[in-house]
Design a protein around this motif. Structure first.
Motif, short mmCIF file in Angstrom:
data_model
loop_
_atom_site.label_atom_id
_atom_site.label_comp_id
_atom_site.label_asym_id
_atom_site.label_seq_id
_atom_site.Cartn_x
_atom_site.Cartn_y
_atom_site.Cartn_z
N GLY A 93 -11.10 -32.98 11.79
CA GLY A 93 -9.97 -33.71 12.32
C GLY A 93 -10.24 -34.14 13.75
O GLY A 93 -11.29 -33.85 14.32
N GLN A 94 -9.23 -34.78 14.34
CA GLN A 94 -9.39 -35.33 15.69
C GLN A 94 -9.05 -34.32 16.77
O GLN A 94 -9.36 -34.53 17.94
N GLY A 95 -8.43 -33.23 16.40
CA GLY A 95 -8.09 -32.17 17.35
C GLY A 95 -6.69 -32.26 17.89
O GLY A 95 -6.09 -33.34 17.94
N THR A 96 -6.15 -31.11 18.29
CA THR A 96 -4.84 -31.05 18.92
C THR A 96 -4.94 -30.08 20.10
O THR A 96 -5.54 -29.01 19.98
N GLN A 97 -4.34 -30.46 21.21
CA GLN A 97 -4.45 -29.66 22.44
C GLN A 97 -3.47 -28.51 22.43
O GLN A 97 -2.28 -28.69 22.16
N VAL A 98 -3.97 -27.34 22.75
CA VAL A 98 -3.14 -26.16 22.97
C VAL A 98 -3.37 -25.69 24.39
O VAL A 98 -4.52 -25.42 24.78
N SER A 99 -2.31 -25.61 25.17
CA SER A 99 -2.41 -25.17 26.56
C SER A 99 -1.44 -24.01 26.76
O SER A 99 -0.26 -24.13 26.43
N VAL A 100 -1.96 -22.91 27.30
CA VAL A 100 -1.16 -21.71 27.51
C VAL A 100 -1.16 -21.39 29.00
O VAL A 100 -2.22 -21.15 29.58
N SER A 101 0.02 -21.38 29.60
CA SER A 101 0.12 -21.09 31.03
C SER A 101 0.43 -19.61 31.24
O SER A 101 1.06 -18.96 30.40
N SER A 102 -0.01 -19.10 32.36
CA SER A 102 0.19 -17.68 32.66
C SER A 102 1.51 -17.44 33.37
O SER A 102 2.18 -18.37 33.79
#
Length: 128
Positions: free
Chosen positions: A119-128
């Motif tokens: 697939g083309q990918g999906t962004q996952v961002s986790v902040s602290s």
């Protein structure tokens, strides 16, 4: 030919949950072993989880996500999921799903180059 489209990524705080989905179209979805990989900037693509074809009885996980992530598949919906709980900042990456013709599945399911479709990918961002 198989087309894969990921969804469900986003920006969340540490400790939160996300569920990624990967919708497949094309040849019979149930035949393929499916995997989730991730890639952070400046790093190589990393195996996260995989599930065998047909009934999906066999699953495998990266050690650092065991107990937090769960991979599953719904062959009737041609979809594979990655439930991610207790997310950490180090989980931040672009997440990709991939499909593999299940030859030598046990030996190769953790290897990105063994997968036939991405697939083309999906962004996952986790902040602290």
């Amino acid at each position: 030919q198989v087309q894969l489209v990921e969804s469900g990524g986003g920006l969340v705080q540490a400790g939160a949950s996300l569920r990624l989905s990967c919708a497949a179209s094309g040849r019979p979805f149930s035949l393929y072993g499916m995997g989730w990989f991730r890639q952070a900037p400046g790093t190589e693509r990393e195996f996260v989880a995989s599930i065998s074809g047909w009934s999906g009885l066999r699953t495998y996980y990266l050690d650092s996500v065991k107990g937090r992530f769960t991979i599953s598949r719904d062959n009737a919906k041609n979809t594979v999921y990655l439930q991610m709980n207790s997310l950490k900042p180090e989980d931040t990456a672009v997440y990709y799903c991939a499909a593999m013709v299940p030859t030598d599945w046990e030996a190769k399911n953790r290897i990105p180059s063994a997968y036939n479709y991405w697939g083309q990918g999906t962004q996952v961002s986790v902040s602290s």
